[in-house]
Design a protein around this motif. Structure first.
Motif, short mmCIF file in Angstrom:
data_model
loop_
_atom_site.label_atom_id
_atom_site.label_comp_id
_atom_site.label_asym_id
_atom_site.label_seq_id
_atom_site.Cartn_x
_atom_site.Cartn_y
_atom_site.Cartn_z
N LEU A 115 14.60 10.54 -6.60
CA LEU A 115 13.46 10.44 -7.52
C LEU A 115 12.14 10.40 -6.75
CD1 LEU A 115 14.83 7.91 -10.17
CD2 LEU A 115 14.52 10.38 -10.43
N ALA A 116 12.14 9.73 -5.59
CA ALA A 116 10.93 9.69 -4.77
C ALA A 116 10.64 11.07 -4.17
CB ALA A 116 11.09 8.66 -3.65
N ILE A 117 11.67 11.77 -3.74
CA ILE A 117 11.50 13.12 -3.18
C ILE A 117 10.97 14.08 -4.24
CG2 ILE A 117 12.73 15.10 -2.23
CD1 ILE A 117 14.62 13.12 -0.86
N MET A 118 11.48 13.96 -5.45
CA MET A 118 11.03 14.83 -6.53
C MET A 118 9.57 14.54 -6.89
SD MET A 118 14.49 14.73 -8.87
CE MET A 118 13.97 15.89 -10.13
N ALA A 119 9.16 13.29 -6.78
CA ALA A 119 7.75 12.94 -7.03
C ALA A 119 6.86 13.56 -5.95
CB ALA A 119 7.58 11.43 -7.05
N TYR A 120 7.30 13.52 -4.71
CA TYR A 120 6.54 14.14 -3.62
C TYR A 120 6.46 15.65 -3.80
CZ TYR A 120 5.24 15.69 1.06
OH TYR A 120 4.61 16.30 2.12
N ASP A 121 7.53 16.25 -4.26
CA ASP A 121 7.55 17.69 -4.53
C ASP A 121 6.51 18.06 -5.58
OD1 ASP A 121 8.95 20.46 -4.60
OD2 ASP A 121 9.10 19.78 -6.68
N ARG A 122 6.41 17.27 -6.64
CA ARG A 122 5.41 17.53 -7.67
C ARG A 122 3.98 17.30 -7.14
NH1 ARG A 122 6.23 21.05 -10.22
NH2 ARG A 122 7.53 21.42 -8.39
N TYR A 123 3.84 16.33 -6.25
CA TYR A 123 2.52 16.06 -5.65
C TYR A 123 2.05 17.26 -4.84
CZ TYR A 123 -0.46 14.61 -1.75
OH TYR A 123 -1.44 14.57 -0.80
N VAL A 124 2.92 17.81 -4.02
CA VAL A 124 2.55 18.97 -3.20
C VAL A 124 2.28 20.18 -4.10
CG1 VAL A 124 3.29 20.56 -1.37
CG2 VAL A 124 3.87 18.13 -1.22
N ILE A 205 12.88 -2.58 1.50
CA ILE A 205 12.58 -1.38 2.28
C ILE A 205 13.03 -0.12 1.54
CG2 ILE A 205 13.05 -0.14 4.43
CD1 ILE A 205 13.39 -2.88 5.78
N PHE A 206 14.32 -0.05 1.22
CA PHE A 206 14.89 1.17 0.64
C PHE A 206 14.64 1.30 -0.86
CE2 PHE A 206 17.97 0.32 4.24
CZ PHE A 206 17.28 1.15 5.12
N GLY A 207 14.18 0.21 -1.48
CA GLY A 207 13.77 0.29 -2.87
C GLY A 207 12.26 0.34 -3.01
N GLY A 208 11.57 -0.48 -2.20
CA GLY A 208 10.12 -0.56 -2.30
C GLY A 208 9.41 0.69 -1.82
N ILE A 209 9.86 1.27 -0.71
CA ILE A 209 9.19 2.46 -0.17
C ILE A 209 9.27 3.65 -1.14
CG2 ILE A 209 9.29 4.20 1.67
CD1 ILE A 209 9.94 1.99 3.62
N PRO A 210 10.44 3.99 -1.70
CA PRO A 210 10.47 5.08 -2.68
C PRO A 210 9.60 4.81 -3.91
CG PRO A 210 12.68 4.65 -1.89
CD PRO A 210 11.81 3.55 -1.36
N VAL A 211 9.60 3.56 -4.40
CA VAL A 211 8.77 3.23 -5.56
C VAL A 211 7.29 3.39 -5.23
CG1 VAL A 211 8.04 1.38 -7.11
CG2 VAL A 211 10.46 1.72 -6.64
N CYS A 212 6.88 2.92 -4.07
CA CYS A 212 5.48 3.08 -3.64
C CYS A 212 5.14 4.55 -3.48
CB CYS A 212 5.24 2.32 -2.34
SG CYS A 212 5.28 0.53 -2.50
N GLY A 213 6.11 5.33 -2.97
CA GLY A 213 5.89 6.77 -2.83
C GLY A 213 5.69 7.45 -4.17
N ILE A 214 6.47 7.04 -5.17
CA ILE A 214 6.33 7.62 -6.51
C ILE A 214 4.97 7.25 -7.11
CG2 ILE A 214 7.22 7.51 -8.88
CD1 ILE A 214 10.02 7.15 -7.68
N ILE A 215 4.59 5.99 -6.97
CA ILE A 215 3.29 5.55 -7.50
C ILE A 215 2.14 6.28 -6.80
CG2 ILE A 215 1.72 3.57 -7.71
CD1 ILE A 215 4.19 1.79 -7.97
N PHE A 216 2.21 6.41 -5.49
CA PHE A 216 1.17 7.12 -4.73
C PHE A 216 1.08 8.59 -5.16
CE2 PHE A 216 0.17 9.93 -1.15
CZ PHE A 216 -1.10 9.49 -0.81
N SER A 217 2.25 9.25 -5.29
CA SER A 217 2.27 10.66 -5.66
C SER A 217 1.65 10.90 -7.03
CB SER A 217 3.72 11.19 -5.65
OG SER A 217 4.27 11.12 -4.34
#
Length: 312
Positions: A115-124, A205-217
């Motif tokens: 889900l975090a990777i897909m959010a980054y994909d939409r950001y790019v 770490i493994f939950g917080g970083i993806p969530v922060c990545g989604i929020i940032f994206s």
């Protein structure tokens, strides 16, 4: 309570959703229907992406991986629940419970990363459209999946190895319909300080970083879309993110509900219902969200379904 070491092969008992025998057939039909819908729906998404070359893009590549993860997670939990209902036997062996808890944690962790990777994909795609194909190339996408898979294998393995050092009491009832590593730690009679520290650190770490990545994206996406002069461009940008946002809210919303329920609930039934909302419902609804909200997926899916009668 008398402690009992894991070498004595203790049995755990999954309490499930209800002890009333009259409700068991209803739960069996309900879970079987949800399982079949989940498998068929996600499998159809994968076949749709594979069958059409226009969908061979990073976005749909990640979507097919998400669908595969949903199939695996549902297969890890629901069939065992159906066997328990059918056999009227709630006991699970120590090895079986530990194995199931490993795979549940592994696939939940993998879905979290996807889900975090897909959010980054939409950001790019929205914020850096001219660099999209260069940034999201096949090699980079493959590395993202491999890295997520590696973390999703190693992290649950570490938790499982730490559980092996624990001893357990005689009251081995798990208030869920599947084995969960957190519940296993709660049942231990020995010192669980290291296990709990590991759980909190890994979750952060493994939950917080993806969530922060989604929020940032999506924060970047929102500001980028608001600066677009065309209303049509804004609608197109929001529509491409709508399906993914729906899945994100469904997955993390139900996950947050499980945490609140386990903290405040006084009954095992409430905790079990919350776990169903987290590990069953999002995986079942994901195919419908993407097929109904995504115009490209809907068109290819209709074509694929229309060809099925001719192949039979």
């Amino acid at each position: 309570m008398e402690p009992r070491n894991h070498t004595d092969a203790p049995e755990f008992f999954l309490l499930g959703l209800a002890d009333d025998p009259e409700l068991q057939p209803l739960f069996f039909i309900l879970f079987l229907s949800m399982f079949l819908v989940t498998i068929l729906g996600n499998l159809l998404i994968i076949l749709t992406v594979i069958s059409d070359s226009h969908l061979h893009t990073p976005m749909y590549f990640f979507l097919s991986n998400l669908s595969f993860t949903d199939i695996c997670l549902s297969t890890t939990t629901i069939p065992k629940m159906l066997m328990i209902i059918q056999a009227q036997n709630q006991s699970v062996t120590y090895a079986g419970c530990l194995t199931q808890s490993y795979f549940v944690l592994a696939f939940v962790c993998l879905e979290n990363f996807l889900l975090a990777i897909m959010a980054y994909d939409r950001y790019v795609a929205i914020c850096q459209p001219l660099r999209y194909m260069l940034t999201m190339n096949s090699c980079f996408c493959g590395l993202l999946i491999l890295f997520s898979l590696f973390i999703s294998i190693v992290d649950p393995l570490l938790h499982s190895l730490m559980v092996l050092r624990l001893t357990f009491c005689t009251n081995l009832e798990i208030p869920l319909f599947f084995c969960d590593v957190v519940q296993l730690i709660k049942l231990a009679c020995s010192d669980t300080l290291i296990n709990n520290i590991l759980i909190y650190c890994a979750s952060s770490i493994f939950g917080g970083i993806p969530v922060c990545g989604i929020i940032f994206s999506y924060t970047k996406i929102l500001f980028s879309v608001l600066r677009m002069p065309s209303v049509g461009a804004k609608y197109k940008a929001f529509s491409t993110c709508g399906s993914h946002l729906s899945i994100v809210f469904l997955f993390y919303g139900t996950g947050f509900g499980v945490y609140i329920s386990s903290t405040l609930a006084n009954s095992s039934v409430n905790t079990a219902v919350a776990s169903v909302m987290y590990t069953v419902v999002p995986q079942m609804l994901n195919p419908f969200i993407y097929s109904l909200r995504n115009r490209d997926m809907k068109g290819v899916l209709i074509k694929l379904i229309s060809r099925i009668p001719s192949l039979l």
